[in-house]
Design an enzyme around this catalytic site. Structure first.
Site, PDB file in Angstrom:
ATOM      1  N   SER A 204       0.832  -1.199   0.000  1.00  0.00           N
ATOM      2  CA  SER A 204       0.000   0.000   0.000  1.00  0.00           C
ATOM      3  C   SER A 204       0.873   1.258   0.000  1.00  0.00           C
ATOM      4  O   SER A 204       1.664   1.464  -0.911  1.00  0.00           O
ATOM      5  CB  SER A 204      -0.957  -0.034   1.200  1.00  0.00           C
ATOM      6  OG  SER A 204      -1.977   0.922   1.076  1.00  0.00           O
ATOM      7  N   ASP A 358     -10.185  -3.403  -5.188  1.00  0.00           N
ATOM      8  CA  ASP A 358      -9.278  -2.453  -4.548  1.00  0.00           C
ATOM      9  C   ASP A 358      -9.204  -1.193  -5.406  1.00  0.00           C
ATOM     10  O   ASP A 358      -8.967  -1.283  -6.619  1.00  0.00           O
ATOM     11  CB  ASP A 358      -7.891  -3.096  -4.415  1.00  0.00           C
ATOM     12  CG  ASP A 358      -6.875  -2.206  -3.719  1.00  0.00           C
ATOM     13  OD1 ASP A 358      -7.248  -1.115  -3.241  1.00  0.00           O
ATOM     14  OD2 ASP A 358      -5.698  -2.618  -3.646  1.00  0.00           O
ATOM     15  N   HIS A 388      -8.296  -4.777  -0.764  1.00  0.00           N
ATOM     16  CA  HIS A 388      -7.061  -4.117  -0.369  1.00  0.00           C
ATOM     17  C   HIS A 388      -6.624  -4.621   1.012  1.00  0.00           C
ATOM     18  O   HIS A 388      -7.445  -4.787   1.913  1.00  0.00           O
ATOM     19  CB  HIS A 388      -7.256  -2.604  -0.314  1.00  0.00           C
ATOM     20  CG  HIS A 388      -6.000  -1.855  -0.019  1.00  0.00           C
ATOM     21  ND1 HIS A 388      -5.063  -1.559  -0.980  1.00  0.00           N
ATOM     22  CD2 HIS A 388      -5.506  -1.353   1.148  1.00  0.00           C
ATOM     23  CE1 HIS A 388      -4.057  -0.904  -0.431  1.00  0.00           C
ATOM     24  NE2 HIS A 388      -4.300  -0.772   0.861  1.00  0.00           N
TER      25      HIS A 388
END
Length: 414
Positions: A204, A358, A388
């Site tokens: 991320s 996501d 995600h």
């Protein structure tokens, strides 16, 4: 006397029915709060719903506290997430300790077993939207232990200063400082790491930082040791266009909504809420920087199956004032997708993980295309039915599988 007994029994029965009815109403309300419609191909949906309930509740409480002026939203979220903190704990396989690399906190994982040969080295950067997260979170600790043990590798899991107290480029600079310290030949020797077998990884926001520092290393004459691989796990790679197909399709799905991701990006640069407002309407990039949109144009960079009939909208340009106040929004160190092809060509073998549901899916997909077009070897693992953060959800089947695939790839290529 008999009538009083009957009345008492009726009263008790009525009270019990009220209680049952109350519990029923409470159960229905609770189920409605927990339940969220999910796609048919999502495994173990109840686990995702429970996780989403925790995240949603934390978000509501943080937002309520911010409205009341008690605390900044991101500070409250960081406080709630601290329940995941896990102390450095060695076991029969791995020695774990916390230390600092040039004043940057890191957690080190070293296999207990003695070896005559030098080990692989992996530098890991945690996610959390540049606003929260830590290398001591249980999921990161567990993933690092698995990686160190199965690869017989030295794993360095780094921290960095967080927004909203610190803004870009502080996070980038902290990570780069720690990585450069680790790549010093003397320091690698002290940890028994093979200088030819070092990789960088991040998820991320950590994937953003991993991509950015990998690019920066190519331009740093002081660093002689180069990375062998980079692994980018559902990375955030650009803040130019928040109208990608993945943002449109997954704007309200669990874990990471569009509004939350946009707020992460805006907080990375400033607490000025006008930037978030401009980003949400896709009107934050000035006309004079429009030439950079070619690097993030999904209509030419996404594989056909991910376009799904979506029509590309030419971005509406914003005021130059925001870019002047917060120049980081135009900086390649914040948005690695803005790098031109010549800067990408020297990057190492790359492994990119994207998830179906996501908002950041298309960031990773576009980077895969751009790296391939620049001649970089790329392996892309697209995880169907996943949201995600799936590698942090090791309690789910899909998360466990994705983590194993990630570690197996490192074992074969690092």
């Amino acid at each position: 006397m008999l009538s009083n007994t009957v009345l008492l029994k009726k009263q008790n029965s009525y009270n019990m029915r009220k209680k049952y009815f109350g519990f029923l109403i409470l159960g229905v309300l609770l189920a409605g709060y927990i339940y969220v419609p999910l796609p048919d191909n999502v495994e173990e949906p109840w686990k995702i719903m429970l996780l989403n309930t925790f995240l949603k509740t934390s978000s509501y409480l943080a937002l309520f506290g911010e409205i009341l002026g008690l605390n900044h939203f991101m500070k409250s979220m960081a406080l709630f997430s601290r329940i995941q903190g896990f102390p450095p704990t060695s076991d029969e396989n791995i020695i774990v300790k916390d230390t600092t690399f040039n004043d940057i906190p890191v957690r080190i994982y070293v296999p207990q077993q003695k070896t005559k040969s030098l080990r692989r080295g992996l530098f890991y950067i945690h996610g959390g939207g540049w606003c929260f997260g830590s290398n001591d979170y249980y999921s990161y600790d567990l993933l690092s232990r698995w990686t160190a043990e199965r690869l017989d590798a030295v794993v360095i899991s780094t921290n960095y200063r967080l927004a909203p107290k610190y803004h870009f480029p502080v996070q980038f600079e902290d990570v780069y400082t720690a990585l450069k310290w680790f790549l010093d030949p003397q320091n690698l020797e002290s940890y028994g790491v093979d200088p030819g077998r070092i990789g960088i990884s991040g998820d991320s926001a950590g994937g953003n930082l991993a991509a950015a520092v990998a690019q920066q290393l190519l331009e740093d004459p002081d660093v002689k040791i180069k990375l062998k691989v980079q692994t980018l796990i559902y990375p955030a790679l650009q803040n130019f266009d928040f109208d990608l197909p993945s943002y449109r399709e997954n704007a309200h799905y669990p874990v990471l909504s569009k509004s939350l991701m946009v707020r992460f990006w805006s907080e990375y640069f400033t607490t000025d809420r006008s930037l978030k407002k401009a980003m949400l309407s896709n009107q934050h990039i000035p006309l004079e920087s429009s030439n950079l949109f070619k690097f993030v144009n999904w209509s030419s960079l996404l594989p056909e199956k991910f376009k799904k009939g979506h029509i590309y909208k030419t971005p509406t340009h914003g005021s130059s004032e925001l870019a002047k106040k917060y120049p980081g929004i135009l900086d390649v160190k914040a948005s690695p997708l803005l790098a031109d092809d010549s800067k990408l060509r020297g990057l190492p073998l790359t492994y990119v993980i994207t998830c179906q549901y996501d908002v950041l899916r298309d960031d990773g997909l576009m980077y895969v295309t751009r790296l391939q077009n620049s001649g970089v070897r790329v392996i892309h693992n697209h995880v169907e039915g996943a949201f995600h953060g799936t590698l942090a959800f090791l309690f789910t089947k899909v998360g466990y599988r994705a983590a194993n695939q990630y570690i197996n790839w490192l074992h074969e290529n690092l």
